[in-house]
Motif scaffolding. Structure first.
Motif, PDB file in Angstrom:
ATOM      1  N   PRO A 186       0.655  -1.308   0.146  1.00 22.59           N
ATOM      2  CA  PRO A 186       0.000  -0.040  -0.027  1.00 22.59           C
ATOM      3  C   PRO A 186       0.732   1.168  -0.012  1.00 22.59           C
ATOM      4  O   PRO A 186       1.986   1.144   0.641  1.00 22.59           O
ATOM      5  CB  PRO A 186      -0.890  -0.263   1.394  1.00 22.59           C
ATOM      6  CG  PRO A 186      -1.003  -1.785   1.485  1.00 22.59           C
ATOM      7  CD  PRO A 186       0.436  -2.158   1.082  1.00 22.59           C
ATOM      8  N   ASP A 187       0.372   2.277  -0.650  1.00 22.01           N
ATOM      9  CA  ASP A 187       0.905   3.679  -0.918  1.00 22.01           C
ATOM     10  C   ASP A 187       2.050   3.577  -2.054  1.00 22.01           C
ATOM     11  O   ASP A 187       2.866   4.525  -2.183  1.00 22.01           O
ATOM     12  CB  ASP A 187       1.419   4.155   0.408  1.00 22.01           C
ATOM     13  CG  ASP A 187       0.319   4.280   1.540  1.00 22.01           C
ATOM     14  OD1 ASP A 187      -0.559   4.891   0.986  1.00 22.01           O
ATOM     15  OD2 ASP A 187       0.666   4.285   2.664  1.00 22.01           O
ATOM     16  N   ASP A 188       2.335   2.455  -2.665  1.00 20.84           N
ATOM     17  CA  ASP A 188       3.517   2.389  -3.604  1.00 20.84           C
ATOM     18  C   ASP A 188       2.554   3.026  -4.958  1.00 20.84           C
ATOM     19  O   ASP A 188       1.548   3.004  -5.031  1.00 20.84           O
ATOM     20  CB  ASP A 188       3.614   0.930  -4.200  1.00 20.84           C
ATOM     21  CG  ASP A 188       4.720   0.201  -3.082  1.00 20.84           C
ATOM     22  OD1 ASP A 188       5.212   0.955  -2.398  1.00 20.84           O
ATOM     23  OD2 ASP A 188       4.912  -1.027  -3.431  1.00 20.84           O
ATOM     24  N   LEU A 189       3.314   3.739  -5.660  1.00 24.07           N
ATOM     25  CA  LEU A 189       2.924   4.478  -6.515  1.00 24.07           C
ATOM     26  C   LEU A 189       3.447   3.833  -7.893  1.00 24.07           C
ATOM     27  O   LEU A 189       4.813   3.980  -8.286  1.00 24.07           O
ATOM     28  CB  LEU A 189       3.352   5.964  -6.572  1.00 24.07           C
ATOM     29  CG  LEU A 189       2.480   7.056  -7.642  1.00 24.07           C
ATOM     30  CD1 LEU A 189       1.017   7.121  -7.287  1.00 24.07           C
ATOM     31  CD2 LEU A 189       3.158   8.421  -7.675  1.00 24.07           C
ATOM     32  N   LEU A 190       2.546   3.122  -8.704  1.00 17.87           N
ATOM     33  CA  LEU A 190       3.125   2.321  -9.869  1.00 17.87           C
ATOM     34  C   LEU A 190       2.795   3.026 -11.261  1.00 17.87           C
ATOM     35  O   LEU A 190       1.683   3.731 -11.444  1.00 17.87           O
ATOM     36  CB  LEU A 190       2.244   1.101  -9.830  1.00 17.87           C
ATOM     37  CG  LEU A 190       2.179   0.123  -8.542  1.00 17.87           C
ATOM     38  CD1 LEU A 190       1.690  -1.224  -8.744  1.00 17.87           C
ATOM     39  CD2 LEU A 190       3.793  -0.132  -8.196  1.00 17.87           C
ATOM     40  N   GLN A 191       4.028   2.753 -12.058  1.00 17.75           N
ATOM     41  CA  GLN A 191       3.707   3.302 -13.529  1.00 17.75           C
ATOM     42  C   GLN A 191       3.519   2.070 -14.358  1.00 17.75           C
ATOM     43  O   GLN A 191       4.642   1.105 -14.224  1.00 17.75           O
ATOM     44  CB  GLN A 191       4.932   4.013 -14.013  1.00 17.75           C
ATOM     45  CG  GLN A 191       5.107   5.466 -13.491  1.00 17.75           C
ATOM     46  CD  GLN A 191       5.979   6.417 -14.011  1.00 17.75           C
ATOM     47  OE1 GLN A 191       6.904   5.879 -14.446  1.00 17.75           O
ATOM     48  NE2 GLN A 191       6.053   7.619 -13.891  1.00 17.75           N
ATOM     49  N   ILE A 192       2.613   1.822 -15.013  1.00 18.82           N
ATOM     50  CA  ILE A 192       2.326   0.295 -15.497  1.00 18.82           C
ATOM     51  C   ILE A 192       2.023   1.041 -17.154  1.00 18.82           C
ATOM     52  O   ILE A 192       1.312   1.692 -17.503  1.00 18.82           O
ATOM     53  CB  ILE A 192       0.884   0.076 -15.157  1.00 18.82           C
ATOM     54  CG1 ILE A 192       1.084  -0.504 -13.766  1.00 18.82           C
ATOM     55  CG2 ILE A 192       0.602  -1.368 -15.932  1.00 18.82           C
ATOM     56  CD1 ILE A 192       0.098  -0.887 -12.779  1.00 18.82           C
ATOM     57  N   THR A 193       2.984   0.580 -17.915  1.00 19.17           N
ATOM     58  CA  THR A 193       2.901   0.601 -19.431  1.00 19.17           C
ATOM     59  C   THR A 193       2.461  -0.625 -20.064  1.00 19.17           C
ATOM     60  O   THR A 193       3.037  -1.851 -19.771  1.00 19.17           O
ATOM     61  CB  THR A 193       4.372   1.058 -19.954  1.00 19.17           C
ATOM     62  OG1 THR A 193       4.602   2.147 -19.237  1.00 19.17           O
ATOM     63  CG2 THR A 193       3.920   1.388 -21.253  1.00 19.17           C
ATOM     64  N   ILE A 194       1.273  -0.578 -20.896  1.00 22.11           N
ATOM     65  CA  ILE A 194       0.778  -1.638 -21.817  1.00 22.11           C
ATOM     66  C   ILE A 194       1.222  -1.225 -23.125  1.00 22.11           C
ATOM     67  O   ILE A 194       0.963  -0.405 -23.793  1.00 22.11           O
ATOM     68  CB  ILE A 194      -0.583  -1.815 -21.591  1.00 22.11           C
ATOM     69  CG1 ILE A 194      -1.015  -1.860 -20.177  1.00 22.11           C
ATOM     70  CG2 ILE A 194      -1.012  -3.203 -22.199  1.00 22.11           C
ATOM     71  CD1 ILE A 194      -0.501  -2.990 -19.049  1.00 22.11           C
ATOM     72  N   SER A 195       1.871  -2.440 -23.987  1.00 15.31           N
ATOM     73  CA  SER A 195       2.283  -2.228 -25.177  1.00 15.31           C
ATOM     74  C   SER A 195       1.947  -3.578 -25.816  1.00 15.31           C
ATOM     75  O   SER A 195       1.641  -4.578 -25.429  1.00 15.31           O
ATOM     76  CB  SER A 195       3.795  -1.720 -25.459  1.00 15.31           C
ATOM     77  OG  SER A 195       4.642  -2.927 -24.965  1.00 15.31           O
ATOM     78  N   ALA A 196       1.820  -3.303 -27.143  1.00 17.40           N
ATOM     79  CA  ALA A 196       1.331  -4.485 -28.111  1.00 17.40           C
ATOM     80  C   ALA A 196       1.296  -4.060 -29.668  1.00 17.40           C
ATOM     81  O   ALA A 196       1.625  -2.863 -29.681  1.00 17.40           O
ATOM     82  CB  ALA A 196      -0.150  -4.835 -27.823  1.00 17.40           C
ATOM     83  N   LEU A 197       1.171  -5.024 -30.525  1.00 14.42           N
ATOM     84  CA  LEU A 197       1.253  -4.727 -31.943  1.00 14.42           C
ATOM     85  C   LEU A 197       0.121  -3.703 -32.245  1.00 14.42           C
ATOM     86  O   LEU A 197       0.208  -2.734 -32.996  1.00 14.42           O
ATOM     87  CB  LEU A 197       1.231  -5.958 -32.584  1.00 14.42           C
ATOM     88  CG  LEU A 197       2.436  -6.853 -32.608  1.00 14.42           C
ATOM     89  CD1 LEU A 197       2.251  -8.035 -33.613  1.00 14.42           C
ATOM     90  CD2 LEU A 197       3.651  -5.966 -33.222  1.00 14.42           C
TER      91      LEU A 197
END
Length: 255
Positions: free
Chosen positions: A48-59
């Motif tokens: 808890p309290d972690d700040l996540l950067q989530i990147t989704i990539s695909a064709l």
């Protein structure tokens, strides 16, 4: 008179001398360990309290757009975007969840990076994105080093991997007065756990806190002499000077 001089001499020797044994300050001098017992494997566990950067990539670029929403600021007068858009970050709430586009709330706390990536892939493929590539990093990963070190403070760790020795190095190493027995405070579940480490022992390398987690606190306690010196007031130097003058006077009178 000789007795008085001896007493004064012993008093000043006790105050001014500081003999430090080699065994009290040298790192890694005790407890040989087998190399097989040492592991450099490390897993980040989200909390808890972690700040996540989530990147989704695909064709299929259009398919991933809803999952890479930019965070923007708007002008209150023109209703236009101000500055350069930044990628949206996801804060893990107190219940351990993030609110992810289209997928809703996902339980992330307690999972490793690979487990979180697997969870997202199972949610996205094939209904939303086919064969997605997912990258996750913690943007607020930090550790705190306090106590008898040269530069105490809170340090941001960009690569999310730091040992307790790395942390001490960031803080400029221990002062000579720092006790080689240190503490690591770690939040685990709903409690704060305390781990004791001895920098004089090679068993340090097999400790569960050799690799720090985000928000860990490393505390280096000063030695007894440092505590005692802190109790002296600002006039200690003046008193020593006066004492020196008195000794000189006593010596002259005794001649």
């Amino acid at each position: 008179m000789q007795k008085v001089k001896k007493i004064v001499l012993i008093f000043f020797i006790t105050i001014l001398s500081s003999c430090v044994s080699k065994k009290d300050i040298v790192y890694f001098q005790n407890d040989k360990i087998e190399q097989a017992k040492f592991s450099n494997s490390y897993k980040t566990i989200f909390k808890p309290d972690d700040l996540l950067q989530i990147t989704i990539s695909a064709l299929d670029i259009e398919a991933v757009k809803p999952f890479n929403l930019p965070a923007v600021n708007y002008s209150s007068t023109t209703n236009t975007v101000i500055g350069t858009p930044q990628q949206q970050a996801y804060l893990i709430d107190s219940e351990g969840n993030i609110d992810f586009p289209l997928l809703g709330q996902l339980k992330i706390a307690g999972l490793t990076r690979s487990e979180t990536i697997s969870l997202l892939k199972n949610k996205l493929d094939p209904d939303y994105v086919k064969n997605p590539t997912i990258n996750i990093r913690i943007s607020n990963y930090k550790v705190t080093i306090l106590g008898d070190v040269k530069q105490p403070g809170t340090y941001t760790i960009p690569n999310e991997r730091i040992t307790v020795l790395d942390a001490i190095g960031l803080a400029g190493d221990l002062n000579i007065s720092g006790i080689r027995n240190i503490q690591v405070k770690r939040e685990e579940g709903n409690k704060i756990s305390t781990y004791n480490l001895d920098l004089k022992s090679n068993k340090l390398f097999t400790s569960p806190v050799y690799y720090l987690q985000q928000n860990d606190v490393v505390y280096v306690q000063p030695n007894k002499a440092k505590f005692q010196s802190a109790s002296y007031n600002q006039n200690t130097g003046l008193f020593i000077s006066i004492g020196s003058v008195l000794i000189s006077l006593i010596t002259l009178i005794a001649k």
